[in-house]
Design a protein around this motif. Structure first.
Motif, PDB file in Angstrom:
ATOM      1  N   ARG A 178       0.837  -1.199   0.000  1.00  0.00           N
ATOM      2  CA  ARG A 178       0.000   0.000   0.000  1.00  0.00           C
ATOM      3  C   ARG A 178       0.868   1.244   0.000  1.00  0.00           C
ATOM      4  O   ARG A 178       1.926   1.275   0.606  1.00  0.00           O
ATOM      5  CB  ARG A 178      -0.879   0.039   1.255  1.00  0.00           C
ATOM      6  CG  ARG A 178      -1.991  -0.935   1.258  1.00  0.00           C
ATOM      7  CD  ARG A 178      -2.913  -0.717   2.411  1.00  0.00           C
ATOM      8  NE  ARG A 178      -2.193  -0.254   3.601  1.00  0.00           N
ATOM      9  CZ  ARG A 178      -2.775   0.253   4.671  1.00  0.00           C
ATOM     10  NH1 ARG A 178      -4.061   0.356   4.730  1.00  0.00           N
ATOM     11  NH2 ARG A 178      -2.067   0.656   5.697  1.00  0.00           N
ATOM     12  N   LYS A 179       0.378   2.273  -0.653  1.00  0.00           N
ATOM     13  CA  LYS A 179       1.063   3.553  -0.651  1.00  0.00           C
ATOM     14  C   LYS A 179       0.815   4.228   0.685  1.00  0.00           C
ATOM     15  O   LYS A 179      -0.291   4.211   1.211  1.00  0.00           O
ATOM     16  CB  LYS A 179       0.545   4.421  -1.795  1.00  0.00           C
ATOM     17  CG  LYS A 179       1.296   5.703  -1.965  1.00  0.00           C
ATOM     18  CD  LYS A 179       0.790   6.461  -3.168  1.00  0.00           C
ATOM     19  CE  LYS A 179       1.547   7.751  -3.313  1.00  0.00           C
ATOM     20  NZ  LYS A 179       0.893   8.849  -2.638  1.00  0.00           N
ATOM     21  N   SER A 180       1.835   4.816   1.249  1.00  0.00           N
ATOM     22  CA  SER A 180       1.718   5.479   2.545  1.00  0.00           C
ATOM     23  C   SER A 180       0.940   6.783   2.413  1.00  0.00           C
ATOM     24  O   SER A 180       1.021   7.476   1.394  1.00  0.00           O
ATOM     25  CB  SER A 180       3.110   5.765   3.098  1.00  0.00           C
ATOM     26  OG  SER A 180       3.005   6.530   4.275  1.00  0.00           O
ATOM     27  N   ASN A 181       0.195   7.109   3.451  1.00  0.00           N
ATOM     28  CA  ASN A 181      -0.548   8.374   3.490  1.00  0.00           C
ATOM     29  C   ASN A 181       0.270   9.482   4.131  1.00  0.00           C
ATOM     30  O   ASN A 181      -0.261  10.536   4.439  1.00  0.00           O
ATOM     31  CB  ASN A 181      -1.851   8.201   4.276  1.00  0.00           C
ATOM     32  CG  ASN A 181      -2.840   7.349   3.539  1.00  0.00           C
ATOM     33  OD1 ASN A 181      -2.780   7.248   2.312  1.00  0.00           O
ATOM     34  ND2 ASN A 181      -3.741   6.699   4.261  1.00  0.00           N
ATOM     35  N   LEU A 182       1.533   9.260   4.325  1.00  0.00           N
ATOM     36  CA  LEU A 182       2.401  10.221   4.983  1.00  0.00           C
ATOM     37  C   LEU A 182       2.625  11.426   4.080  1.00  0.00           C
ATOM     38  O   LEU A 182       2.960  11.300   2.907  1.00  0.00           O
ATOM     39  CB  LEU A 182       3.744   9.566   5.321  1.00  0.00           C
ATOM     40  CG  LEU A 182       4.833  10.471   5.849  1.00  0.00           C
ATOM     41  CD1 LEU A 182       4.451  11.019   7.218  1.00  0.00           C
ATOM     42  CD2 LEU A 182       6.141   9.721   5.925  1.00  0.00           C
ATOM     43  N   PHE A 231      -0.314  13.009   8.883  1.00  0.00           N
ATOM     44  CA  PHE A 231      -0.973  11.779   8.486  1.00  0.00           C
ATOM     45  C   PHE A 231      -2.457  12.048   8.297  1.00  0.00           C
ATOM     46  O   PHE A 231      -3.235  11.878   9.226  1.00  0.00           O
ATOM     47  CB  PHE A 231      -0.799  10.704   9.561  1.00  0.00           C
ATOM     48  CG  PHE A 231       0.622  10.356   9.843  1.00  0.00           C
ATOM     49  CD1 PHE A 231       1.278   9.410   9.082  1.00  0.00           C
ATOM     50  CD2 PHE A 231       1.310  10.961  10.870  1.00  0.00           C
ATOM     51  CE1 PHE A 231       2.587   9.070   9.345  1.00  0.00           C
ATOM     52  CE2 PHE A 231       2.617  10.630  11.143  1.00  0.00           C
ATOM     53  CZ  PHE A 231       3.263   9.686  10.372  1.00  0.00           C
ATOM     54  N   SER A 274       5.089   8.871  14.624  1.00  0.00           N
ATOM     55  CA  SER A 274       6.236   8.059  14.178  1.00  0.00           C
ATOM     56  C   SER A 274       7.514   8.640  14.728  1.00  0.00           C
ATOM     57  O   SER A 274       7.565   9.768  15.221  1.00  0.00           O
ATOM     58  CB  SER A 274       6.272   8.016  12.663  1.00  0.00           C
ATOM     59  OG  SER A 274       6.541   9.309  12.167  1.00  0.00           O
TER      60      SER A 274
END
Length: 122
Positions: free
Chosen positions: A98-102, A112, A121
């Motif tokens: 999955r692509k990060s939502n960061l 986020f 994090s």
């Protein structure tokens, strides 16, 4: 002259100097004088080697006498082995990443969106 290993059936291993042309000839046991065959002992560094390297050496030794040729049939067989054989949700890592939502703000802070705000994090 190199030192060769010989093995007597009654007295065990012994070592003798011999010329290279005499390397395949049997040698008399120093205790009982019977002719004994030469033995090839395992190298000590092979025993101290990491398990992965030892397996690689073993695999290479077996491949010397029966090398695997890359034929279309062999490649098709290898591809069939790599095909996923488990059911859905097996957890083997075949899922797409999955692509990060960061996101990063202009100041360099992490953001986020649509994630839990209490998860910070490092």
């Amino acid at each position: 002259m190199p030192v060769y290993d010989y093995k007597c059936a009654d007295h065990g291993l012994f070592y003798e100097l011999a010329a290279m042309e005499d390397s395949s000839k049997p040698m008399a046991c120093p205790t009982c004088a019977t002719l004994c065959a030469r033995v090839i002992m395992l190298a000590p560094e092979f025993l101290d080697m990491k398990k992965e390297n030892r397996f690689a050496h073993q695999r290479n030794e077996t491949a010397v006498h029966a090398p695997v040729l890359s034929t279309p049939e062999y490649r098709a067989e290898q591809k069939a082995r790599r095909e996923h054989k488990h059911g859905k949700g097996c957890g083997c890592g075949d899922k797409p990443i999955r692509k990060s939502n960061l996101l990063f703000t202009a100041e360099g802070n992490k953001m986020f969106p649509s994630m839990r705000p209490w998860m910070i994090s490092h």
